[in-house]
Design a protein around this motif. Structure first.
Motif, PDB file in Angstrom:
ATOM      1  N   LEU A 169      -6.785   3.519   3.887  1.00 11.80           N
ATOM      2  CA  LEU A 169      -5.677   4.315   4.392  1.00 11.80           C
ATOM      3  C   LEU A 169      -5.414   5.531   3.517  1.00 11.80           C
ATOM      4  N   CYS A 170      -5.497   5.402   2.220  1.00  8.80           N
ATOM      5  CA  CYS A 170      -5.179   6.504   1.306  1.00  8.80           C
ATOM      6  C   CYS A 170      -6.415   7.349   0.957  1.00  8.80           C
TER       7      CYS A 170
ATOM      8  N   SER B  93      -5.834 -13.141   5.078  1.00 11.91           N
ATOM      9  CA  SER B  93      -5.088 -12.141   4.318  1.00 11.91           C
ATOM     10  C   SER B  93      -5.154 -10.807   5.053  1.00 11.91           C
ATOM     11  N   SER B  94      -4.149  -9.966   4.864  1.00  9.90           N
ATOM     12  CA  SER B  94      -4.159  -8.624   5.455  1.00  9.90           C
ATOM     13  C   SER B  94      -5.272  -7.772   4.854  1.00  9.90           C
ATOM     14  N   ALA B  95      -5.845  -8.218   3.746  1.00  9.33           N
ATOM     15  CA  ALA B  95      -6.946  -7.489   3.096  1.00  9.33           C
ATOM     16  C   ALA B  95      -8.321  -7.936   3.591  1.00  9.33           C
ATOM     17  N   ASP B  96      -8.366  -8.958   4.465  1.00  5.59           N
ATOM     18  CA  ASP B  96      -9.657  -9.381   5.013  1.00  5.59           C
ATOM     19  C   ASP B  96     -10.289  -8.208   5.749  1.00  5.59           C
TER      20      ASP B  96
ATOM     21  N   MET C  53      -8.033  -5.204   7.247  1.00  2.00           N
ATOM     22  CA  MET C  53      -7.607  -5.291   8.641  1.00  2.00           C
ATOM     23  C   MET C  53      -6.190  -4.779   8.878  1.00  2.00           C
ATOM     24  N   SER C  54      -5.397  -4.599   7.823  1.00  2.00           N
ATOM     25  CA  SER C  54      -4.012  -4.167   7.995  1.00  2.00           C
ATOM     26  C   SER C  54      -3.676  -2.996   7.073  1.00  2.00           C
ATOM     27  N   GLY C  55      -2.811  -2.116   7.571  1.00  2.00           N
ATOM     28  CA  GLY C  55      -2.322  -1.017   6.746  1.00  2.00           C
ATOM     29  C   GLY C  55      -1.525  -1.506   5.545  1.00  2.00           C
ATOM     30  N   ALA C  56      -0.982  -2.728   5.622  1.00  2.00           N
ATOM     31  CA  ALA C  56      -0.251  -3.292   4.481  1.00  2.00           C
ATOM     32  C   ALA C  56      -1.153  -3.442   3.264  1.00  2.00           C
TER      33      ALA C  56
ATOM     34  N   CYS D 211       0.854  -1.186   0.000  1.00  5.69           N
ATOM     35  CA  CYS D 211       0.000   0.000   0.000  1.00  5.69           C
ATOM     36  C   CYS D 211       0.885   1.229   0.000  1.00  5.69           C
ATOM     37  N   SER D 212       0.683   2.090  -0.954  1.00  5.38           N
ATOM     38  CA  SER D 212       1.475   3.301  -1.044  1.00  5.38           C
ATOM     39  C   SER D 212       0.573   4.465  -1.422  1.00  5.38           C
ATOM     40  N   CYS D 213       0.544   5.475  -0.577  1.00  2.00           N
ATOM     41  CA  CYS D 213      -0.268   6.666  -0.811  1.00  2.00           C
ATOM     42  C   CYS D 213       0.655   7.759  -1.342  1.00  2.00           C
TER      43      CYS D 213
END
Length: 136
Positions: free
Chosen positions: A132-133, A65-68, A94-97, A29-31
């Motif tokens: 996040l973004c 997954s971190s996207a769950d 569930m995750s900033g990743a 993830c990159s903003c």
């Protein structure tokens, strides 16, 4: 001639392999875009201020997954845009990743939410989606 041709083909293959071996880790993830709060608000279906009162993470047994999706519940104190409940649920990875909201403490937080149209996460009726973004 064959030997020269083979050497010419071998060089790009070796350079490509070297690039693969020396590549750094990729960020999930990159903003990178600079966006103003006014632009975030224009792109949101709902904008509100709320205090985080609950967070429900998905079970992490077996495959996950971190996207769950995680579900955040806010007590809303002010609505700037859209239809927002007094106690509003927001779905986020569930995750900033995976671009999930990374909130510390209870807030208050300014939340920019979207009703899912072509989103990665599909909320239940009445829930919003936030990333996040997305400005929150």
């Amino acid at each position: 001639m064959r030997r020269l041709f083979g050497a010419v083909l071998a060089v790009p293959v070796m350079i490509s392999g070297l690039l693969l071996v020396t590549a750094g880790p990729a960020a999930a993830c990159s903003c990178v875009a600079e966006v103003s709060e006014a632009e975030f608000a224009a792109n949101a279906d709902a904008v509100f201020v709320g205090t985080l009162v609950d967070r429900i993470d998905p079970p992490q047994d077996g495959m996950w997954s971190s996207a769950d999706p995680a579900v955040l519940t806010f007590d809303v104190s002010k609505v700037y845009k859209g239809t927002v409940s007094a106690r509003q649920q927001v779905v986020t990875p569930m995750s900033g990743a995976s671009c999930g909201l990374e909130l510390n403490g209870t807030g208050p937080f300014l939340v920019f939410g979207r009703a899912a149209v072509a989103e990665m996460l599909q909320p239940e009726p009445g829930q919003l989606v936030s990333y996040l973004c997305g400005g929150s």
